[in-house]
Design a protein around this motif. Structure first.
Motif, mmCIF file in Angstrom:
data_model
loop_
_atom_site.group_PDB
_atom_site.id
_atom_site.type_symbol
_atom_site.label_atom_id
_atom_site.label_comp_id
_atom_site.label_asym_id
_atom_site.label_seq_id
_atom_site.Cartn_x
_atom_site.Cartn_y
_atom_site.Cartn_z
ATOM 1 N N UNK A 137 93.691 3.888 -12.408
ATOM 2 C CA UNK A 137 92.856 2.735 -12.766
ATOM 3 C C UNK A 137 91.542 2.746 -11.986
ATOM 4 N N UNK A 138 91.617 3.092 -10.722
ATOM 5 C CA UNK A 138 90.398 3.138 -9.903
ATOM 6 C C UNK A 138 89.408 4.159 -10.449
ATOM 7 N N UNK A 139 89.892 5.351 -10.775
ATOM 8 C CA UNK A 139 89.002 6.376 -11.309
ATOM 9 C C UNK A 139 88.369 5.944 -12.616
ATOM 10 N N UNK A 140 89.166 5.341 -13.509
ATOM 11 C CA UNK A 140 88.634 4.889 -14.796
ATOM 12 C C UNK A 140 87.635 3.753 -14.606
ATOM 13 N N UNK A 141 87.963 2.815 -13.726
ATOM 14 C CA UNK A 141 87.064 1.688 -13.456
ATOM 15 C C UNK A 141 85.723 2.182 -12.920
ATOM 16 N N UNK A 142 85.759 3.114 -11.973
ATOM 17 C CA UNK A 142 84.512 3.634 -11.404
ATOM 18 C C UNK A 142 83.666 4.337 -12.463
ATOM 19 N N UNK A 143 84.304 5.169 -13.269
ATOM 20 C CA UNK A 143 83.560 5.863 -14.326
ATOM 21 C C UNK A 143 82.939 4.878 -15.304
ATOM 22 N N UNK A 144 83.706 3.861 -15.686
ATOM 23 C CA UNK A 144 83.172 2.855 -16.615
ATOM 24 C C UNK A 144 81.977 2.127 -16.023
ATOM 25 N N UNK A 145 82.050 1.809 -14.736
ATOM 26 C CA UNK A 145 80.933 1.133 -14.086
ATOM 27 C C UNK A 145 79.685 2.018 -14.061
ATOM 28 N N UNK A 146 79.874 3.269 -13.706
ATOM 29 C CA UNK A 146 78.716 4.164 -13.577
ATOM 30 C C UNK A 146 78.103 4.529 -14.929
#
Length: 422
Positions: free
Chosen positions: A175-184
């Motif tokens: 979830x953290x990896x997906x959240x970060x990618x979505x933000x960037x």
């Protein structure tokens, strides 16, 4: 790589910059080699011109039946002299390039003096560390108690400095990896990119990982390297290119596995996930013009900070001093997250401006919009963020007295609505 012309123009300033990193003077030696190389090149060009003229003279004599033996002897001598000069030029270039490749980047004037991390300067602090009414536990204590963080099985499979995550913790890391990618990608304007985790020597050299950090990287039997960070393939993707200025800045992000041998870190962070041989990281890379790189550095750092702010993790921005700034960086901001289990601030992101240091090594340039000769780009890289260390921060800051972990609200959509682990 350094610009030999800039070094030649002001060798004292070059040595003064390197002295800030504790490096002995080298400019005079490099200037001397460069002067000898240029003299040898001039002599070589003169002899090449003379040899061409001799060829014409010898041809004319032979056509008229006259004796050309003296000129032919001179041509043989010239050939020998030219071979000697070519070898000398190559030798001088090799010596010079070897030394230049071993020298770190010149520091920005704003970088504070100091020998190590004790001289780093705190720029600002965001958030307030949680004030628990109980004794905070470290991430590995929490994870092992939940049965979701397994170092024993990882050691059986791979040895020390590996971990197996299970169940909700494995999903939280995803979830953290997906959240970060979505933000960037959705908020910060970076292009999502999938990159190889195996690269060649040229990619590692161009991003200043070779020869300096060879002992900290893993190499395969066929001569490829496992990437220490996606900075390597993202940045090296423009190697040898002449970019259109209108396409800059180019902003790329990638979530990848990263591999580091952690040479020289024996005894440091032995327990837990802080220092692993294999870990995930979301990387940000920007390729821009010299005029925009300072603003891009601030922008990139703010992109990393915004992730921590949305996760509700207290952090501080730190400007690294001369002795703590990395080999390829001209200036670096570290973001340090508060870890209640350790009661300490620990690095979770590092955002660096390398200026044209990497671009020179990989010959990456752009063509100015107003015309003119191609100019070296500036490259920047930053963690946005290290997934494993962010997992640690989320676990330790979200822990409850009963050993459960509260999931930050922004991650719950990625967790199927789960609000608490345990």
């Amino acid at each position: 790589m350094h610009d030999i012309r800039a070094l030649r123009a002001d060798p004292a300033a070059f040595d003064a910059d390197l002295a800030r990193r504790g490096i002995a003077p080298v400019a005079q030696k490099l200037v001397s080699w460069d002067e000898e190389r240029r003299l040898a090149l001039t002599a070589l060009q003169e002899k090449q011109a003379r040899r061409k003229a001799l060829a014409r003279e010898i041809g004319a004599l032979k056509r008229t039946g006259e004796d050309s033996s003296a000129l032919e002897a001179e041509a043989i001598t010239l050939r020998s002299d030219m071979e000697h000069l070519e070898l000398r030029v190559a030798d001088l270039e090799g010596q010079s390039n070897e030394v230049l490749a071993s020298l770190p980047n010149r520091l920005d004037p704003s970088v504070p003096e100091g020998p190590d991390e004790t001289a780093n300067v705190i720029q600002h602090v965001w958030g307030t560390p949680p004030d628990f009414s109980f004794t905070a536990r470290q991430h590995f204590e929490l994870g092992e108690a939940l049965g979701l963080m397994d170092f024993g099985t990882a050691s059986k499979l791979s040895g020390a400095r590996f971990v197996v995550l299970r169940g909700a913790l494995a999903r939280l890391a995803r979830a953290l990896g997906q959240f970060m990618l979505d933000q960037h990608t959705d908020e910060n304007g970076y292009e999502e990119t999938q990159v190889p985790v195996l690269v060649n020597d040229a990619a590692m050299y161009g991003t200043d990982k070779l020869p300096k950090f060879a002992d900290q990287s893993f190499r395969t039997e066929d001569g490829r390297w496992l990437i220490p960070t996606a900075e390597v393939p993202l940045t090296a993707s423009v190697a040898g290119d002449i970019l259109d200025a209108a396409t800059l800045p180019r902003r790329m992000t990638a979530l990848s596995q990263c591999f580091r041998s952690e040479a020289g870190s024996a005894g440091r962070d032995v327990r837990g996930m802080l220092r692993q041989h294999q870990f995930e990281k979301v990387e940000m890379v920007s390729v821009t013009t010299p005029e925009e790189s300072e603003a891009e550095h601030e922008r990139m750092t703010r992109c990393a900070e915004s992730i921590l702010e949305k996760l509700g993790v207290a952090y501080r921005r730190v400007l690294l001093c001369a002795g703590d700034t990395g080999f390829g960086a001209a200036k670096t901001f570290d973001l340090e997250a508060w870890l209640p289990g350790q009661a300490a601030w620990r690095e979770i992101s590092s955002c660096s401006n390398t200026r044209d240091f990497q671009a020179r090594r990989m010959n990456a340039r752009f063509r100015p919009q107003g015309g003119g000769a191609p100019v070296f780009v500036h490259t920047l890289n930053g963690s946005g963020l290290a997934v494993g260390r962010t997992l640690i921060a989320v676990m330790e800051n979200g822990q409850n007295e009963d050993g459960s972990i509260t999931v930050p609200e922004v991650l719950r959509p990625y967790m199927g609505g789960l609000a608490k682990i345990g």
